[in-house]
Design a protein around this motif. Structure first.
Motif, PDB file in Angstrom:
ATOM      1  N   GLU A 125      -9.500  -2.915   7.453  1.00 30.90           N
ATOM      2  CA  GLU A 125      -8.710  -2.255   6.408  1.00 30.90           C
ATOM      3  C   GLU A 125      -7.277  -1.964   6.835  1.00 30.90           C
ATOM      4  O   GLU A 125      -6.351  -2.119   6.045  1.00 30.90           O
ATOM      5  CB  GLU A 125      -9.399  -0.959   5.994  1.00 30.90           C
ATOM      6  CG  GLU A 125      -8.732  -0.293   4.815  1.00 30.90           C
ATOM      7  CD  GLU A 125      -9.476   0.938   4.344  1.00 30.90           C
ATOM      8  OE1 GLU A 125      -8.864   1.733   3.628  1.00 30.90           O
ATOM      9  OE2 GLU A 125     -10.655   1.094   4.690  1.00 30.90           O
ATOM     10  N   ARG A 126      -7.064  -1.562   8.084  1.00 30.32           N
ATOM     11  CA  ARG A 126      -5.689  -1.241   8.502  1.00 30.32           C
ATOM     12  C   ARG A 126      -4.809  -2.481   8.535  1.00 30.32           C
ATOM     13  O   ARG A 126      -3.623  -2.428   8.255  1.00 30.32           O
ATOM     14  CB  ARG A 126      -5.676  -0.494   9.823  1.00 30.32           C
ATOM     15  CG  ARG A 126      -6.041  -1.325  11.010  1.00 30.32           C
ATOM     16  CD  ARG A 126      -5.943  -0.503  12.264  1.00 30.32           C
ATOM     17  NE  ARG A 126      -5.704  -1.381  13.385  1.00 30.32           N
ATOM     18  CZ  ARG A 126      -6.074  -1.134  14.597  1.00 30.32           C
ATOM     19  NH1 ARG A 126      -6.675  -0.021  14.869  1.00 30.32           N
ATOM     20  NH2 ARG A 126      -5.822  -1.988  15.547  1.00 30.32           N
TER      21      ARG A 126
ATOM     22  N   HIS B  61      -3.906  -3.266   4.886  1.00 29.43           N
ATOM     23  CA  HIS B  61      -2.884  -2.335   4.411  1.00 29.43           C
ATOM     24  C   HIS B  61      -1.505  -2.723   4.962  1.00 29.43           C
ATOM     25  O   HIS B  61      -0.530  -2.790   4.210  1.00 29.43           O
ATOM     26  CB  HIS B  61      -3.245  -0.907   4.823  1.00 29.43           C
ATOM     27  CG  HIS B  61      -2.277   0.115   4.361  1.00 29.43           C
ATOM     28  ND1 HIS B  61      -2.198   0.514   3.040  1.00 29.43           N
ATOM     29  CD2 HIS B  61      -1.321   0.813   5.019  1.00 29.43           C
ATOM     30  CE1 HIS B  61      -1.240   1.416   2.924  1.00 29.43           C
ATOM     31  NE2 HIS B  61      -0.694   1.610   4.105  1.00 29.43           N
TER      32      HIS B  61
END
Length: 71
Positions: free
Chosen positions: A15-16, A19
């Motif tokens: 997820e990071r 993002h």
């Protein structure tokens, strides 16, 4: 009939990273390209800004096509 396992292109990454990728690709790099080009108002954009703008346009187009085909 469409079969899908609900796994998109970006669902395969942590997820990071997703993002960071989305922020860089869709906000930071376009802003840098516009600043480097001077907005195209007072002078035509230089080669770096032109290449960056073309890269962004191609990336966004491929992103949309990939999202539709692979999602």
């Amino acid at each position: 009939m469409q079969t899908s396992d609900d796994v998109g292109v970006l669902d395969r990454l942590p997820e990071r990273y997703v993002h960071a990728y989305l922020v860089l690709a869709f906000f930071v790099l376009p802003a840098v390209a516009v600043v480097l080009s001077g907005g195209g108002v007072s002078r035509p954009p230089g080669p770096v800004a032109t290449a960056l703008l073309w890269g962004i346009v191609l990336h966004h187009g491929l992103f949309v096509v990939g999202s539709v085909l692979l999602d």
